[in-house]
Design a protein around this motif. Sequence first.
Motif, PDB file in Angstrom:
ATOM      1  N   UNK A   1       0.823  -1.203   0.000  1.00  0.00           N
ATOM      2  CA  UNK A   1       0.000   0.000   0.000  1.00  0.00           C
ATOM      3  C   UNK A   1       0.858   1.255   0.000  1.00  0.00           C
ATOM      4  N   UNK A   2       1.976   1.232   0.749  1.00  0.00           N
ATOM      5  CA  UNK A   2       2.853   2.403   0.765  1.00  0.00           C
ATOM      6  C   UNK A   2       3.504   2.623  -0.594  1.00  0.00           C
TER       7      UNK A   2
ATOM      8  N   UNK B   1       3.497   4.699  -7.380  1.00  0.00           N
ATOM      9  CA  UNK B   1       3.324   4.030  -8.669  1.00  0.00           C
ATOM     10  C   UNK B   1       4.045   2.703  -8.783  1.00  0.00           C
ATOM     11  N   UNK B   2       4.339   2.057  -7.656  1.00  0.00           N
ATOM     12  CA  UNK B   2       5.061   0.782  -7.671  1.00  0.00           C
ATOM     13  C   UNK B   2       4.116  -0.322  -7.197  1.00  0.00           C
TER      14      UNK B   2
ATOM     15  N   UNK C   1      18.189  -7.544   3.029  1.00  0.00           N
ATOM     16  CA  UNK C   1      18.292  -6.086   3.099  1.00  0.00           C
ATOM     17  C   UNK C   1      16.913  -5.434   3.184  1.00  0.00           C
ATOM     18  N   UNK C   2      15.876  -6.216   2.906  1.00  0.00           N
ATOM     19  CA  UNK C   2      14.500  -5.705   2.974  1.00  0.00           C
ATOM     20  C   UNK C   2      13.851  -6.312   4.212  1.00  0.00           C
ATOM     21  N   UNK C   3      14.253  -5.817   5.371  1.00  0.00           N
ATOM     22  CA  UNK C   3      13.888  -6.471   6.624  1.00  0.00           C
ATOM     23  C   UNK C   3      12.614  -5.930   7.248  1.00  0.00           C
ATOM     24  N   UNK C   4      12.097  -4.786   6.766  1.00  0.00           N
ATOM     25  CA  UNK C   4      10.813  -4.274   7.242  1.00  0.00           C
ATOM     26  C   UNK C   4      10.253  -3.315   6.194  1.00  0.00           C
ATOM     27  N   UNK C   5       9.098  -2.725   6.509  1.00  0.00           N
ATOM     28  CA  UNK C   5       8.443  -1.840   5.531  1.00  0.00           C
ATOM     29  C   UNK C   5       9.315  -0.625   5.229  1.00  0.00           C
TER      30      UNK C   5
ATOM     31  N   UNK D   1      -5.158  11.109   0.076  1.00  0.00           N
ATOM     32  CA  UNK D   1      -4.157  10.210   0.631  1.00  0.00           C
ATOM     33  C   UNK D   1      -4.402  10.014   2.117  1.00  0.00           C
ATOM     34  N   UNK D   2      -4.014   8.885   2.616  1.00  0.00           N
ATOM     35  CA  UNK D   2      -4.011   8.681   4.050  1.00  0.00           C
ATOM     36  C   UNK D   2      -2.565   8.545   4.495  1.00  0.00           C
ATOM     37  N   UNK D   3      -2.255   8.868   5.765  1.00  0.00           N
ATOM     38  CA  UNK D   3      -0.865   8.821   6.212  1.00  0.00           C
ATOM     39  C   UNK D   3      -0.275   7.431   6.048  1.00  0.00           C
ATOM     40  N   UNK D   4       0.983   7.391   5.686  1.00  0.00           N
ATOM     41  CA  UNK D   4       1.676   6.106   5.560  1.00  0.00           C
ATOM     42  C   UNK D   4       2.253   5.705   6.896  1.00  0.00           C
ATOM     43  N   UNK D   5       2.388   4.416   7.141  1.00  0.00           N
ATOM     44  CA  UNK D   5       2.993   3.974   8.397  1.00  0.00           C
ATOM     45  C   UNK D   5       4.463   4.334   8.424  1.00  0.00           C
ATOM     46  N   UNK D   6       4.973   4.509   9.628  1.00  0.00           N
ATOM     47  CA  UNK D   6       6.396   4.750   9.767  1.00  0.00           C
ATOM     48  C   UNK D   6       6.762   6.192  10.006  1.00  0.00           C
TER      49      UNK D   6
END
Length: 837
Positions: free
Chosen positions: A70-71, A76-77, A118-122, A770-775
């Motif tokens: 979702x983020x 556009x990904x 290397x992609x250990x979290x959002x 838009x809604x706020x993204x996590x993080x």
Amino acid sequence: MPAQKDRWVSSLVFLLFSIPKCGSASLQQELSPQQYFSGLEAGKTSLAFFSPIVSPGAQPFLEHIGSSAEALQDYGVSVVKVNCPKEDVSRYCGKENALRKAFLFRGNRLIREFPTDALFDVNSIVANVLFALLFNEVKYVETLADLENIENVLKGKSNMVFAYVPATGTAEHRAVMEAAFVYGTIHQFVLTTEAALLKATSHDDPDVSSAWLLFCHCQQVTEPAQPCRRTALAQPLTLLNIHRHLKLMGAPLVTEVAEDPEKISTVHLQLGLPLVFILSQKETREADRRTAEFVAWQLLGKAGVALLSRDLVELNVLQRSNVALKTPDEGMPIEYLVLEDTDEVITLVEDKNKVKQIQEDEQEEEEEEDEDEKENNNQDIQDDQVVEAVSRDKKRELPLEQILVLTEENFHSSLSEAARTVVLFYASWEAVSLAVLRSYSEVAAHLQGTPGVLLSRVNCWDWPGLCSQENVTQFPTLRIYQQGQQSVTYGGMWGTEELSSFILLSQVSCPLKLATMDEAEGYLRGEFPSELSSHHHTSLLGVFSSATSKAREAFEEAGNILSGHVRMGMYFEDDALTLSQKYSVSPPALLLARSGGRSVEGIALSEHSVQDMVQMIRYELLDIFPEITVPNLPQYLQLGKPFLILFSAGDISQVESKEMLKLAKGRPQQTFVVCWLNLKKTPVGYGILRTYFSTTPPLPLLLWVNLHAGGQVFKFPSEQSITEMNILSWLEKLQAGLEIPSSTLSEEDWKPPLPAYDFLQMMEPSVPELSPRPGDTPAQHPPKSPGGDTAGGDSGTREEPSQESTAEEVGAPGRGLRGTAPRLAARDKQGKRHSEL
């Protein structure tokens, strides 16, 4: 609610609007290799992970990459899991090491391979993907020489945002990349993870375990040997704090003002920072400007600075006062002070506005908001229905492509490009503005292709100076600008139909001058200009002779006031008397054509004042037997008359309509409003009936309601048929006091059904696009400055210190304050409030 919190919410809403939203959340897809590669489209970006159908070891990674879908779609990904069959021996499915990687494709071209560890979290997923996408826009440097080379290239051209993060893939790295995605076309972003480089750019010994960000002011550097000033972000590296910092860097270094300081509002006040006024006079203007520039560089990011010309503004303060301080707190008076030097100004601001204290206050407010939200989670209905509607539709994407975005740079040039330019001034943080923006987008779709009309919008949070210049004092405001004429401001309901009607009606002169009797009679028959052919308004024609010029002038001025709301024509040729006598009136007179000219009513004009004429026209245009709706109810309530209202569960019968219309046209109609309400079209009527009665009685139901005197409700006998004679007989009994009211409305104040809601608190997650993204969570403690120049400014909108001042003068602390208050041997240490002076 504190003003500071208001402004923080405004910043967040602005930032969320700045990033394009791709529609509703489309979560991670699962495809076969053939489906994935055959579906790749040129220009589309996707992050793919190739895995056997059963792969327990990849489950933690899959959970994180699924959460990031979702983020990433905000940029556009799309995220795709490709299920590899066991027999597949292709490049991506056949090799074991390929199964431990994620692949970023643009179209069918591979951009980057990522090891899954290397992609250990959002945060790491979003940061690394954006880093790869912005590889050519965000420069990565390792040495001081690399950084200086970039600075030298940017001097005189653009500013630079230099960020240090201890490691890639962190929340801070993600915040920097998201900011680069938004602001990368405005500033050059530079990133490093080298601690030695951070230390080389600082005079102090910075904490290399924390992330840092420096804004480098290179755009107005004119000499190659001159260094770029640097302003450090003195808060944790979050997306909101970076946006706030860049907003401050983009504000003018010194604002010159010539009006009451109480009325001044700048971006600093809106972001919760104070505003310092350097009081100046004509004789010392240049010296005071250099003083203001010096103070502004020292306080950049901490306070705004304005140069106030006291010889142009009448101030009721001591003549020796040379500094004023305006805080962002609402209701606090401006402090007028007598200070010796600039050190005292800087100390005054820094003592009152510690960045750490601001951060702690915000965290406390956020904790209070969380508690309030928990308390109110069980409330199904908000007492502010506008806010509730905006919150409910927060993920709805608004189609605003057809609406031109205006800024300070293109506002005046855009007004000259179209015959008529419609401008909606709004605030992106305010609930009503967002609701109206939704209607405005529907108007744009409805009027698409209309020649000579340009629809545009101005976000007054982004361009407060422009809105102030246009005297926009409330949100939202809609105006129509026409070349060579005064702008027209809309004052009606904010529905799509009402807005469209106003814009189309405004295309035609009001009143429209008719040259011949054939044109006048054609106008009464409904033969209008092509712009009005689709609008079925009652037409009003003013008829005047040469001897009634005063009434004609009042009529013309009334037309200017009612432009866009009323269809008005005017005829004042030699044969005007013949036209008016045809309808049994004499000039000056009004002719009202209802229902396309099938009936024309003549009305003599007796009042010649503009206001009386406007009021009379509005009254005459009211329907004789109206259907009450939410939009038109205020017009009839303003008459202050009792209502004889027929409630119906659909369209009323022809017999009832005929009898009620006869009653409305009769003599008694001057004393009360005869109307009806269709509960199918206006279901709020059910709530009205439940207020009058414990249960909804059988329909149709005829009631006499006097809201303006006593609140008594009388019910017409259900056993009697609704005829003019029966109703008049019943009304006579009411006047004689022979009828008992069915109910009496309470005299208590009407209050919201629930406790008051903090609408700005709700606006944080309630932006339609838009809604706020996590993080995006702030760190607990802001870092100290990494050194270097802690003052700087956006060179695109501010001036460097005057060339008349030497380098020593500009940089030396403790300069004396000149201007209207000379240095005094004995002076008041305590500044006086305006009320005390």
